[in-house]
Design a protein around this motif. Structure first.
Motif, PDB file in Angstrom:
ATOM      1  N   ARG A  39      65.119  72.502  71.168  1.00  0.00           N
ATOM      2  CA  ARG A  39      66.421  73.152  71.318  1.00  0.00           C
ATOM      3  C   ARG A  39      67.383  72.717  70.218  1.00  0.00           C
ATOM      4  O   ARG A  39      68.147  73.516  69.684  1.00  0.00           O
ATOM      5  CB  ARG A  39      67.014  72.803  72.691  1.00  0.00           C
ATOM      6  CG  ARG A  39      66.218  73.338  73.865  1.00  0.00           C
ATOM      7  CD  ARG A  39      66.490  72.574  75.147  1.00  0.00           C
ATOM      8  NE  ARG A  39      67.873  72.626  75.566  1.00  0.00           N
ATOM      9  CZ  ARG A  39      68.334  73.413  76.543  1.00  0.00           C
ATOM     10  NH1 ARG A  39      67.499  74.220  77.177  1.00  0.00           N
ATOM     11  NH2 ARG A  39      69.598  73.398  76.891  1.00  0.00           N
ATOM     12  N   ASP A  40      67.349  71.434  69.893  1.00  0.00           N
ATOM     13  CA  ASP A  40      68.229  70.858  68.874  1.00  0.00           C
ATOM     14  C   ASP A  40      67.360  70.219  67.801  1.00  0.00           C
ATOM     15  O   ASP A  40      66.789  69.144  67.997  1.00  0.00           O
ATOM     16  CB  ASP A  40      69.146  69.819  69.521  1.00  0.00           C
ATOM     17  CG  ASP A  40      70.102  69.166  68.530  1.00  0.00           C
ATOM     18  OD1 ASP A  40      70.006  69.451  67.313  1.00  0.00           O
ATOM     19  OD2 ASP A  40      70.938  68.359  68.969  1.00  0.00           O
ATOM     20  N   HIS A  41      67.255  70.873  66.672  1.00  0.00           N
ATOM     21  CA  HIS A  41      66.363  70.389  65.615  1.00  0.00           C
ATOM     22  C   HIS A  41      66.742  68.998  65.112  1.00  0.00           C
ATOM     23  O   HIS A  41      65.871  68.254  64.654  1.00  0.00           O
ATOM     24  CB  HIS A  41      66.373  71.370  64.440  1.00  0.00           C
ATOM     25  CG  HIS A  41      65.650  72.651  64.735  1.00  0.00           C
ATOM     26  ND1 HIS A  41      65.688  73.747  63.898  1.00  0.00           N
ATOM     27  CD2 HIS A  41      64.855  73.010  65.780  1.00  0.00           C
ATOM     28  CE1 HIS A  41      64.962  74.719  64.408  1.00  0.00           C
ATOM     29  NE2 HIS A  41      64.461  74.306  65.548  1.00  0.00           N
ATOM     30  N   SER A  42      68.009  68.640  65.213  1.00  0.00           N
ATOM     31  CA  SER A  42      68.440  67.340  64.687  1.00  0.00           C
ATOM     32  C   SER A  42      67.845  66.175  65.474  1.00  0.00           C
ATOM     33  O   SER A  42      67.810  65.043  64.977  1.00  0.00           O
ATOM     34  CB  SER A  42      69.966  67.242  64.696  1.00  0.00           C
ATOM     35  OG  SER A  42      70.474  67.167  66.013  1.00  0.00           O
ATOM     36  N   THR A  43      67.375  66.437  66.690  1.00  0.00           N
ATOM     37  CA  THR A  43      66.796  65.365  67.519  1.00  0.00           C
ATOM     38  C   THR A  43      65.288  65.220  67.321  1.00  0.00           C
ATOM     39  O   THR A  43      64.683  64.314  67.885  1.00  0.00           O
ATOM     40  CB  THR A  43      67.065  65.630  69.009  1.00  0.00           C
ATOM     41  OG1 THR A  43      66.357  66.810  69.420  1.00  0.00           O
ATOM     42  CG2 THR A  43      68.551  65.809  69.283  1.00  0.00           C
ATOM     43  N   ILE A  44      64.694  66.109  66.560  1.00  0.00           N
ATOM     44  CA  ILE A  44      63.247  66.108  66.353  1.00  0.00           C
ATOM     45  C   ILE A  44      62.917  65.347  65.078  1.00  0.00           C
ATOM     46  O   ILE A  44      63.261  65.783  63.975  1.00  0.00           O
ATOM     47  CB  ILE A  44      62.696  67.544  66.261  1.00  0.00           C
ATOM     48  CG1 ILE A  44      63.110  68.368  67.485  1.00  0.00           C
ATOM     49  CG2 ILE A  44      61.189  67.522  66.096  1.00  0.00           C
ATOM     50  CD1 ILE A  44      62.548  67.896  68.799  1.00  0.00           C
ATOM     51  N   HIS A  45      62.275  64.200  65.228  1.00  0.00           N
ATOM     52  CA  HIS A  45      61.845  63.391  64.094  1.00  0.00           C
ATOM     53  C   HIS A  45      60.321  63.467  64.027  1.00  0.00           C
ATOM     54  O   HIS A  45      59.621  62.672  64.663  1.00  0.00           O
ATOM     55  CB  HIS A  45      62.319  61.955  64.254  1.00  0.00           C
ATOM     56  CG  HIS A  45      63.814  61.823  64.221  1.00  0.00           C
ATOM     57  ND1 HIS A  45      64.460  60.603  64.357  1.00  0.00           N
ATOM     58  CD2 HIS A  45      64.811  62.735  64.067  1.00  0.00           C
ATOM     59  CE1 HIS A  45      65.768  60.781  64.285  1.00  0.00           C
ATOM     60  NE2 HIS A  45      65.995  62.075  64.111  1.00  0.00           N
ATOM     61  N   PRO A  46      59.782  64.417  63.276  1.00  0.00           N
ATOM     62  CA  PRO A  46      58.342  64.703  63.360  1.00  0.00           C
ATOM     63  C   PRO A  46      57.434  63.549  62.976  1.00  0.00           C
ATOM     64  O   PRO A  46      56.379  63.362  63.590  1.00  0.00           O
ATOM     65  CB  PRO A  46      58.166  65.914  62.430  1.00  0.00           C
ATOM     66  CG  PRO A  46      59.369  65.929  61.559  1.00  0.00           C
ATOM     67  CD  PRO A  46      60.479  65.351  62.369  1.00  0.00           C
ATOM     68  N   ALA A  47      57.813  62.773  61.967  1.00  0.00           N
ATOM     69  CA  ALA A  47      56.948  61.658  61.562  1.00  0.00           C
ATOM     70  C   ALA A  47      56.833  60.630  62.681  1.00  0.00           C
ATOM     71  O   ALA A  47      55.738  60.099  62.952  1.00  0.00           O
ATOM     72  CB  ALA A  47      57.487  61.009  60.295  1.00  0.00           C
ATOM     73  N   ASP A  48      57.952  60.342  63.357  1.00  0.00           N
ATOM     74  CA  ASP A  48      57.916  59.390  64.472  1.00  0.00           C
ATOM     75  C   ASP A  48      57.094  59.931  65.632  1.00  0.00           C
ATOM     76  O   ASP A  48      56.329  59.197  66.272  1.00  0.00           O
ATOM     77  CB  ASP A  48      59.337  59.080  64.947  1.00  0.00           C
ATOM     78  CG  ASP A  48      60.138  58.268  63.936  1.00  0.00           C
ATOM     79  OD1 ASP A  48      59.510  57.666  63.041  1.00  0.00           O
ATOM     80  OD2 ASP A  48      61.375  58.259  64.034  1.00  0.00           O
TER      81      ASP A  48
END
Length: 275
Positions: A39-48
């Motif tokens: 929903r909020d891309h800023s909260t998605i840290h893909p590497a983590d």
């Protein structure tokens, strides 16, 4: 068995620390896929996410959304373009976190509509998803559309109409996601709908009639699960539930989770395993 559970069983909303909270709990309960709502891309840290999920032998399942000013079903060219851009950003995040499946309400807006969607809205969305599905295929990601009830979308509400939409798109990388909560409201024959969906089905989600614990309620999952087994279904089977005791305010409003149907995601996981 590809067994998935929604992260919202345990958390109020996805945050950068959510992967570390959810992954060990899901893995301990025997799940190998976990739904991550973008929903909020800023909260998605893909590497983590990739690192933490990998350490627990989990695969992320991404769900993507559209918003009022970024919607591929809009007849406004600029709003539709922003919807394409939003989905492309979601696809990059999905790829980078290690997801091979991006689903959800990817064809339009989520929420009670003020009017019925038109054939022009559906045509615009189908054309956009055909382009996006082709791009997703090059990333190793498939797209799956979740069919919702009439109170959560006016684009389509039944398997028959969703299959017609798929054929309109002519994509070989666009599939279906069935959720039994919505099927129970909209299909006159759930088994017949499941049979019709099977050639396109990539995600079958168990969700009780009250959206609470899966091993108690009006929906009998047994016949549908037996049908899938007998027909060698090998794609994802998911578990989903919502409770006012867990859901954050935005999630609670979206799915009308007004009652405390459970207090912890472990209860959801255990009920899913029982089913």
């Amino acid at each position: 068995m590809k067994k998935s559970i929604h992260s919202y069983a345990w958390i109020k909303v996805w945050t950068p620390k959510a992967a570390g909270d959810v992954a060990p709990k899901a893995a301990a309960k025997g799940f190998n896929h976990v739904v991550i709502p973008m929903r909020d891309h800023s909260t998605i840290h893909p590497a983590d996410i990739a690192r933490i999920f990998g350490s627990h032998d989990l695969t992320p399942v991404a769900t993507a959304t559209q918003i009022a000013d970024a919607d591929i079903s809009s007849l406004d060219p600029e709003i539709r373009r922003r919807g394409m851009d939003r989905h492309r950003a979601s696809l990059r995040l999905a790829r980078d976190m290690g997801a091979y499946h991006m689903g959800g309400i990817i064809y339009g807006l989520f929420g009670k509509a003020g009017n019925a969607a038109t054939d022009e809205n559906r045509k615009a969305a189908a054309e956009a998803l055909a382009i996006l599905a082709a791009e997703a295929k090059t990333m190793g990601v498939r797209l799956a559309m979740e069919i919702l009830n009439r109170y959560e979308t006016s684009m389509f509400n039944t398997v028959a109409d969703a299959v017609a939409f798929l054929k309109m798109s002519s994509s070989d990388n666009l599939f279906l996601h069935l959720d039994t909560f919505h099927m129970n409201m909209e299909e006159t024959d759930m088994m017949a709908a499941l049979k019709r969906a099977l050639p396109y089905l990539k995600y079958f989600e168990l969700d009780q009639n009250d959206r609470g614990l899966l091993d108690r309620g009006a929906i009998d999952f047994g016949p549908m699960l037996r049908f899938l087994k007998e027909n060698d279904y090998s794609e994802i089977i998911g578990a989903e539930a919502f409770s006012s005791a867990v859901s954050g305010p935005d999630v609670a409003r979206g799915v009308s989770a007004w009652r405390p149907l459970f207090s912890n995601g472990d209860e959801v996981a255990d009920s899913a395993n029982a089913v």
